[in-house]
Design a protein around this motif. Structure first.
Motif, PDB file in Angstrom:
ATOM      1  N   MET A 140     -23.974  57.692 -40.098  1.00  0.00           N
ATOM      2  CA  MET A 140     -24.931  57.935 -39.032  1.00  0.00           C
ATOM      3  C   MET A 140     -26.219  58.463 -39.674  1.00  0.00           C
ATOM      4  O   MET A 140     -26.191  59.386 -40.467  1.00  0.00           O
ATOM      5  N   GLU A 141     -27.319  57.908 -39.308  1.00  0.00           N
ATOM      6  CA  GLU A 141     -28.573  58.357 -39.889  1.00  0.00           C
ATOM      7  C   GLU A 141     -29.038  59.651 -39.220  1.00  0.00           C
ATOM      8  O   GLU A 141     -28.555  60.040 -38.158  1.00  0.00           O
ATOM      9  N   THR A 142     -29.991  60.310 -39.835  1.00  0.00           N
ATOM     10  CA  THR A 142     -30.438  61.623 -39.393  1.00  0.00           C
ATOM     11  C   THR A 142     -31.010  61.591 -37.975  1.00  0.00           C
ATOM     12  O   THR A 142     -30.700  62.461 -37.156  1.00  0.00           O
ATOM     13  N   TYR A 143     -31.823  60.594 -37.678  1.00  0.00           N
ATOM     14  CA  TYR A 143     -32.432  60.519 -36.349  1.00  0.00           C
ATOM     15  C   TYR A 143     -31.364  60.422 -35.259  1.00  0.00           C
ATOM     16  O   TYR A 143     -31.431  61.128 -34.243  1.00  0.00           O
ATOM     17  N   SER A 144     -30.381  59.583 -35.454  1.00  0.00           N
ATOM     18  CA  SER A 144     -29.324  59.413 -34.449  1.00  0.00           C
ATOM     19  C   SER A 144     -28.524  60.693 -34.273  1.00  0.00           C
ATOM     20  O   SER A 144     -28.162  61.057 -33.143  1.00  0.00           O
ATOM     21  N   LEU A 145     -28.262  61.370 -35.374  1.00  0.00           N
ATOM     22  CA  LEU A 145     -27.509  62.621 -35.294  1.00  0.00           C
ATOM     23  C   LEU A 145     -28.302  63.684 -34.531  1.00  0.00           C
ATOM     24  O   LEU A 145     -27.764  64.357 -33.639  1.00  0.00           O
ATOM     25  N   LEU A 146     -29.580  63.828 -34.846  1.00  0.00           N
ATOM     26  CA  LEU A 146     -30.409  64.810 -34.148  1.00  0.00           C
ATOM     27  C   LEU A 146     -30.614  64.436 -32.684  1.00  0.00           C
ATOM     28  O   LEU A 146     -30.657  65.308 -31.805  1.00  0.00           O
TER      29      LEU A 146
END
Length: 68
Positions: free
Chosen positions: A1-7
């Motif tokens: 999961m990339e950072t943007y999706s996680l945040l």
């Protein structure tokens, strides 16, 4: 999961819940029993020195005889 999706997932779930809880806490604090006197005092504070100015500040500028 990339950072943007996680945040984004965090902001959509837990942060929303946290902000709703903070909002409800502020409402409870503002409407708590016994705070009426404090709120009334704050509301009337702008009229406190209406007839007699508060002392200790800078002196008022002198009026000319035309203004008096």
């Amino acid at each position: 999961m990339e950072t943007y999706s996680l945040l984004r997932e965090f902001a959509d779930s837990w942060m929303l819940l946290l902000l709703v809880m903070v909002f409800l806490g502020v409402l409870v604090w503002a409407w708590r029993p016994g705070s009426r006197k404090m709120h009334d005092d704050a509301a009337a504070s702008i009229f406190r020195n209406e007839l007699k100015p508060a002392g200790g500040g800078a002196p008022a500028p002198a009026r000319s005889q035309k203004e008096a």
